[in-house]
Scaffold this motif. Structure first.
Motif, mmCIF file in Angstrom:
data_model
loop_
_atom_site.group_PDB
_atom_site.id
_atom_site.type_symbol
_atom_site.label_atom_id
_atom_site.label_comp_id
_atom_site.label_asym_id
_atom_site.label_seq_id
_atom_site.Cartn_x
_atom_site.Cartn_y
_atom_site.Cartn_z
ATOM 1 N N VAL A 233 -5.888 -1.259 -1.929
ATOM 2 C CA VAL A 233 -4.600 -0.587 -1.772
ATOM 3 C C VAL A 233 -4.759 0.923 -1.927
ATOM 4 C CG1 VAL A 233 -2.354 -0.260 -2.901
ATOM 5 C CG2 VAL A 233 -3.164 -2.559 -2.360
ATOM 6 N N GLY A 234 -5.587 1.342 -2.886
ATOM 7 C CA GLY A 234 -5.812 2.770 -3.105
ATOM 8 C C GLY A 234 -6.527 3.456 -1.958
ATOM 9 N N GLN A 235 -7.272 2.695 -1.172
ATOM 10 C CA GLN A 235 -8.035 3.266 -0.064
ATOM 11 C C GLN A 235 -7.479 2.853 1.296
ATOM 12 O OE1 GLN A 235 -11.963 1.818 -0.900
ATOM 13 N NE2 GLN A 235 -12.269 3.217 -2.597
ATOM 14 N N ALA A 236 -6.285 2.308 1.322
ATOM 15 C CA ALA A 236 -5.716 1.742 2.544
ATOM 16 C C ALA A 236 -5.541 2.752 3.667
ATOM 17 C CB ALA A 236 -4.378 1.077 2.235
ATOM 18 N N THR B 168 0.840 -1.196 0.000
ATOM 19 C CA THR B 168 0.000 0.000 0.000
ATOM 20 C C THR B 168 0.873 1.243 0.000
ATOM 21 O OG1 THR B 168 -0.108 0.250 2.400
ATOM 22 C CG2 THR B 168 -1.722 -1.238 1.390
ATOM 23 N N ARG B 169 0.283 2.379 -0.339
ATOM 24 C CA ARG B 169 1.028 3.649 -0.272
ATOM 25 C C ARG B 169 1.461 3.936 1.150
ATOM 26 N NH1 ARG B 169 -3.228 6.207 -4.099
ATOM 27 N NH2 ARG B 169 -4.365 6.252 -2.149
ATOM 28 N N LEU C 26 -5.288 1.926 7.772
ATOM 29 C CA LEU C 26 -3.943 1.570 8.189
ATOM 30 C C LEU C 26 -3.117 2.776 8.606
ATOM 31 C CD1 LEU C 26 -3.233 -0.842 5.223
ATOM 32 C CD2 LEU C 26 -3.761 -1.492 7.564
ATOM 33 N N PRO C 27 -2.173 2.545 9.526
ATOM 34 C CA PRO C 27 -1.229 3.617 9.856
ATOM 35 C C PRO C 27 -0.256 3.821 8.706
ATOM 36 C CG PRO C 27 -0.665 1.595 11.022
ATOM 37 C CD PRO C 27 -1.958 1.333 10.298
ATOM 38 N N VAL C 28 0.453 4.933 8.724
ATOM 39 C CA VAL C 28 1.453 5.238 7.704
ATOM 40 C C VAL C 28 2.808 4.785 8.219
ATOM 41 C CG1 VAL C 28 2.625 7.089 6.460
ATOM 42 C CG2 VAL C 28 0.162 7.189 6.819
ATOM 43 N N TYR C 29 3.559 4.095 7.361
ATOM 44 C CA TYR C 29 4.917 3.679 7.686
ATOM 45 C C TYR C 29 5.861 4.503 6.841
ATOM 46 C CZ TYR C 29 2.558 -0.141 9.897
ATOM 47 O OH TYR C 29 1.741 -0.869 10.707
ATOM 48 N N LEU C 30 6.829 5.103 7.485
ATOM 49 C CA LEU C 30 7.754 5.975 6.778
ATOM 50 C C LEU C 30 8.899 5.180 6.174
ATOM 51 C CD1 LEU C 30 7.916 8.876 9.362
ATOM 52 C CD2 LEU C 30 6.486 8.694 7.326
ATOM 53 N N ALA C 31 9.360 5.615 4.999
ATOM 54 C CA ALA C 31 10.511 4.999 4.340
ATOM 55 C C ALA C 31 11.778 5.447 5.054
ATOM 56 C CB ALA C 31 10.552 5.429 2.882
ATOM 57 N N PRO C 32 12.851 4.664 4.942
ATOM 58 C CA PRO C 32 14.126 5.102 5.524
ATOM 59 C C PRO C 32 14.529 6.454 4.954
ATOM 60 C CG PRO C 32 14.259 2.824 4.782
ATOM 61 C CD PRO C 32 12.945 3.369 4.297
#
Length: 148
Positions: free
Chosen positions: A119-122, A92-93, A126-132
């Protein structure tokens, strides 16, 4: 601006709805980027959830390696076709990972559409996970990150 609270009940309901919409869909789970179970549809017991976490982590690692080697951009979806089933794995995004199993007699196109829709509406569930930080600042994965 108000932020909705992510609840296990809301995510479970969304996953059950996803499974109910497509004939032949058997279960759905959502994992955090590091493989922790965030939610599951009905019928997913603890042992299956643990096995899926390990399996999906391996598939994600292989998919991510393929994107780096083949310079294909970010990984979006993995589809595993087996003799009696398909496994859809989509990122997901938000960074979470959706996994859905459907029987071989199910309509794959319908499931692909429903997975893309979920996935488009996740962000609703869902919480947001940050990229490194290295991927956020440069858009590239550093050599140090690639060697891990």
């Amino acid at each position: 601006m108000t932020h909705s609270v992510v609840t296990a009940d809301g995510l479970t309901e969304a996953l059950n709805d996803l499974v109910d919409r497509v004939h032949g869909a058997e279960f759905a789970v959502v994992l955090s980027p590091d493989g922790l179970l965030l939610g599951a549809s009905r019928g997913v017991h603890d042992e299956l959830a643990d096995q899926l976490s390990s399996l999906v982590a391996g598939l994600e690692a292989l998919g991510s390696a393929a994107t780096r080697v083949c310079v294909g951009g970010t990984l979006r979806q993995i589809v595993v076709q087996m003799a009696r089933a398909f496994l859809f794995v989509a990122t997901t995004r938000n960074g979470a990972i959706l996994t859905v199993r459907i029987g071989a007699d199910a309509e794959v196109g319908d499931m692909a559409y429903e997975v893309a829709l979920f996935v488009g509406q996740a962000e609703r569930h869902l919480p947001v996970y940050l990229a490194p930080a290295s991927t956020v600042t440069t858009g590239e994965i550093s050599a140090a990150d690639r060697s891990r």
